[in-house]
Design an enzyme around this catalytic site. Structure first.
Site, PDB file in Angstrom:
ATOM      1  N   ASN A 279      -4.181  -3.293  -5.312  1.00 33.89           N
ATOM      2  CA  ASN A 279      -4.756  -2.771  -3.717  1.00 33.89           C
ATOM      3  C   ASN A 279      -5.537  -1.608  -4.196  1.00 33.89           C
ATOM      4  O   ASN A 279      -4.799  -0.539  -4.535  1.00 33.89           O
ATOM      5  CB  ASN A 279      -3.618  -2.686  -2.812  1.00 33.89           C
ATOM      6  CG  ASN A 279      -4.006  -2.753  -1.481  1.00 33.89           C
ATOM      7  OD1 ASN A 279      -5.107  -2.707  -1.274  1.00 33.89           O
ATOM      8  ND2 ASN A 279      -2.888  -2.913  -0.615  1.00 33.89           N
TER       9      ASN A 279
ATOM     10  N   THR B 117      -0.621  -3.159   7.120  1.00 30.63           N
ATOM     11  CA  THR B 117      -0.569  -4.671   7.055  1.00 30.63           C
ATOM     12  C   THR B 117      -1.633  -5.273   6.000  1.00 30.63           C
ATOM     13  O   THR B 117      -2.000  -6.182   5.859  1.00 30.63           O
ATOM     14  CB  THR B 117      -1.234  -5.104   8.483  1.00 30.63           C
ATOM     15  OG1 THR B 117      -0.429  -4.626   9.525  1.00 30.63           O
ATOM     16  CG2 THR B 117      -0.978  -6.786   8.465  1.00 30.63           C
ATOM     17  N   HIS B 118      -1.907  -3.996   5.098  1.00 26.51           N
ATOM     18  CA  HIS B 118      -2.626  -4.470   3.851  1.00 26.51           C
ATOM     19  C   HIS B 118      -2.111  -5.088   2.684  1.00 26.51           C
ATOM     20  O   HIS B 118      -1.940  -4.222   1.781  1.00 26.51           O
ATOM     21  CB  HIS B 118      -3.756  -3.340   3.423  1.00 26.51           C
ATOM     22  CG  HIS B 118      -4.172  -2.367   4.652  1.00 26.51           C
ATOM     23  ND1 HIS B 118      -4.660  -1.265   4.593  1.00 26.51           N
ATOM     24  CD2 HIS B 118      -4.477  -3.162   5.997  1.00 26.51           C
ATOM     25  CE1 HIS B 118      -5.236  -0.884   5.904  1.00 26.51           C
ATOM     26  NE2 HIS B 118      -4.994  -2.096   6.647  1.00 26.51           N
ATOM     27  N   LEU B 119      -1.625  -6.086   2.820  1.00 24.09           N
ATOM     28  CA  LEU B 119      -0.794  -6.764   1.734  1.00 24.09           C
ATOM     29  C   LEU B 119      -1.805  -7.634   0.841  1.00 24.09           C
ATOM     30  O   LEU B 119      -2.569  -8.511   1.246  1.00 24.09           O
ATOM     31  CB  LEU B 119       0.298  -7.898   2.539  1.00 24.09           C
ATOM     32  CG  LEU B 119       1.006  -7.447   3.535  1.00 24.09           C
ATOM     33  CD1 LEU B 119       1.991  -8.488   4.017  1.00 24.09           C
ATOM     34  CD2 LEU B 119       1.868  -6.253   3.239  1.00 24.09           C
TER      35      LEU B 119
ATOM     36  N   GLN C  88       0.729  -1.018  -0.100  1.00 22.98           N
ATOM     37  CA  GLN C  88       0.030  -0.081  -0.011  1.00 22.98           C
ATOM     38  C   GLN C  88       0.865   1.269  -0.087  1.00 22.98           C
ATOM     39  O   GLN C  88       2.078   1.219   0.440  1.00 22.98           O
ATOM     40  CB  GLN C  88      -0.638   0.023   1.415  1.00 22.98           C
ATOM     41  CG  GLN C  88      -2.215   0.913   1.160  1.00 22.98           C
ATOM     42  CD  GLN C  88      -3.283   0.528   1.692  1.00 22.98           C
ATOM     43  OE1 GLN C  88      -3.187   0.096   2.998  1.00 22.98           O
ATOM     44  NE2 GLN C  88      -4.526   0.518   1.188  1.00 22.98           N
TER      45      GLN C  88
END
Length: 589
Positions: free
Chosen positions: A556, A516-518, A347
């Site tokens: 994303n 933590t937005h993988l 992100q």
């Protein structure tokens, strides 16, 4: 030799949001379900009760709810010419472990993806022309639309007791909501959160500049609530112990609060903790899964036969498990062939640090994981991208999470990192500082992908997952644009005397926290040459294996992923129940 257990209908890898939803739904459809969770059992009571849960050292510094980097970590490099090195401690992201996964330690910021997130390639090409995409971007459309997913977004809203003010009910704009919000079929089940002082200052400044601020939607209940499963949630007390912590008040949505208490009462639903899955075992022709192998809490290897395997681990761990199991063709960036590991993104976050006069008391300890005032004027395609030459966008906000003393000590640039002057500046600015945070989208490139590391192995002797990633030029341009807008708002805020904008720059570093937005690595799609799973999360090559979670996302969004993760989990399991159980086989031909 591995011990073989009696067969089950469904083996689910991971006990987080997707595993809980899919497991409960399939158990309710009379399937024998076992959820294999590598971590330990964790429940709001007794595990997250005060005062023990109020331990910043344990939960934010020693990562008590995060994957153990000593036994299983990732390696990282920026490009294929570098040698990847292992991460020894978590700084770039916080992968969850233990029952509930990241659903325990998340902040609770809660969004739906924008409709254009699902048709990004075709939408931007139609509006701006194909040249809006840099040649290296591999962004692609989803095979499903927002309209198709909306009933499942709605279902997840009412499962978690989402709090917010609707901005668009069935196409009708609503006062005080987000005017850019996609249509929704029902209001939020709970009203929005209270607004602390710093977010209120941000909202006033943004509105004064002609923007459209609103209170961020949240997965923290704002009043006593009984959810769609008949489970009770309590009202948030704004204690500030949300991010990286479990919730002692049963106010923050988690699998343990919202769905697992119902599931565990079913005789055909089992949670097996301490079960570290090693691989999915295939038939000799590799066209069908036989079950999964795992190491149990005693260190014994176990084979669990199953008719269906559903991968519900932390997103990029799903990718690793596919690679270790020999399912799907690994992506090769040199030949641009293969699909497993392709289209990985992180992100593009940035921010503006604000330092205020001493009359402006921020009180940062009065907050919650998702209490914020946000604006979407520059999210998705809510503005004209043509003059700026990039795709994507992001939201701007001030969010007051907590003023925890170990981690929160803001000082202006130029302040020494230790000593008496540092202490003086911490004392001066602790209660007189805030940050505008900017959460931006991330586009994939041919050179950003996941693979098995040829050198480093985990505690069980298996190759670690190797991350190859750097910011695309597209995202660097986007970050500069968004951060400039944030700085504009910061300079307009009452009491602010100094702003320090921090747009993202190359290279991406794994030693600085982004989010933590993988996402990505098992992309959902309608073409087996560019996706791992079809529109129902079913693996093209092995039709009794399904994948859920953020690894499905081909790129994303700027928005936090959990809402879309929950919606797609319901979407996938409904198709399994309606069609696959009746006639096992490919759901898309």
């Amino acid at each position: 030799m591995a011990k073989t257990l009696p067969a089950v209908d469904v083996a689910i890898v991971g006990g987080g949001w997707t595993g809980a939803i899919i497991g409960k739904e399939l158990a309710a459809a009379n399937q024998r379900v076992v959820v294999l969770e590598r971590g330990e059992a964790r429940w709001p009571s007794p595990d997250f009760q005060g005062p023990n849960v109020h331990d910043e050292l344990k939960y934010t510094r020693r990562h008590a709810l995060h994957q153990n980097a000593a036994s299983e970590t990732y390696t990282f490099r920026n490009n294929i010419d570098q040698k990847a090195l292992p991460m020894r401690r978590w700084q770039f992201a916080y992968p969850g472990t233990h029952l509930g996964g990241a659903g325990n330690h998340w902040s609770g910021a809660y969004y739906r993806f924008d409709p254009t997130d699902f048709n990004i390639r075709s939408h931007y090409t139609e509006r701006y022309g194909a040249k809006i995409f840099d040649a290296d971007l591999t962004s692609q459309d989803w095979p499903i639309s927002y309209d198709e997913l909306e009933p499942y977004f709605d279902r997840f809203d009412y499962l978690i007791g989402a709090s917010g003010q609707a901005g668009n009910l069935k196409g009708q704009k609503q006062a005080d909501g987000n005017p850019f919000e996609p249509w929704r079929s029902r209001p939020y089940p709970n009203p929005p959160m209270k607004v602390p002082f710093a977010p209120a200052l941000f909202g006033a400044a943004a509105k004064g500049l002609g923007y459209h601020p609103y209170v961020q939607p949240s997965a923290l209940a704002t009043r006593p609530y009984v959810n769609s499963e008949g489970l009770h949630m309590s009202a948030c007390v704004y204690c500030g112990f949300c991010s990286n912590f479990g919730c002692e008040h049963f106010a923050k949505a988690s699998p343990q609060v919202c769905i697992l208490p119902v599931a565990i009462k079913m005789e055909n639903f089992e949670i097996r903790t301490g079960a570290h899955v090693l691989k999915v075992e295939l038939t000799e022709d590799k066209k069908r899964a036989r079950g999964v192998s795992y190491v149990d809490a005693a260190g014994e290897e176990v084979f669990q036969p199953a008719e269906i395997v559903v991968m519900c681990a932390f997103g990029i761990n799903n990718v690793r498990l596919l690679l270790l199991s020999g399912i799907g063709k690994p992506f090769d960036p040199v030949t641009n062939t293969g699909v497993v590991g392709r289209n990985y993104t992180h992100q593009t976050t940035s921010g503006v640090n604000l330092f205020c006069d001493e009359a402006t008391n921020i009180n940062p300890f009065m907050g919650a994981g998702a209490v914020a005032v946000t604006m979407d004027d520059f999210s998705a395609d809510n503005f004209d991208h043509g003059p700026h030459g990039f795709v994507g966008g992001g939201y701007l906000q001030i969010q007051v999470v907590s003023g925890a003393p170990i981690g929160y000590h803001p000082t202006p640039k130029g302040t020494p990192s230790w000593g008496s002057e540092w202490k003086k500046q911490v004392k001066r600015y602790y209660n007189h500082s805030a940050s505008i945070t900017i959460t931006g989208s991330a586009q994939p490139t041919r050179g950003t992908y996941l693979s098995l590391d040829p050198t480093y192995k985990d505690a069980w002797g298996l190759p670690l997952l190797r991350i190859t990633y750097d910011f695309p030029d597209n995202d660097i341009r986007m970050s500069a644009f968004l951060t400039e807008k944030g700085d504009e708002i910061g300079r307009a805020m009452k009491g602010v005397v100094r702003t320090e904008p921090g747009p993202r720059k190359k290279p991406f570093t794994a030693t600085s926290y982004q989010s933590t937005h993988l996402t990505g690595g098992t992309a959902i799609g309608d073409d087996p040459n560019t996706s791992v799973v079809n529109r129902y999360g079913q693996v093209w090559d092995v039709p009794n294996v399904f994948v859920a979670g953020a690894s499905l996302f081909p790129q994303n969004s700027g928005y936090n992923p959990t809402g879309t993760v929950g919606a797609t989990a319901y979407w996938i399991v409904e198709k399994i129940k309606a069609d696959y159980l009746r006639s096992p086989g490919p759901l898309v031909t």
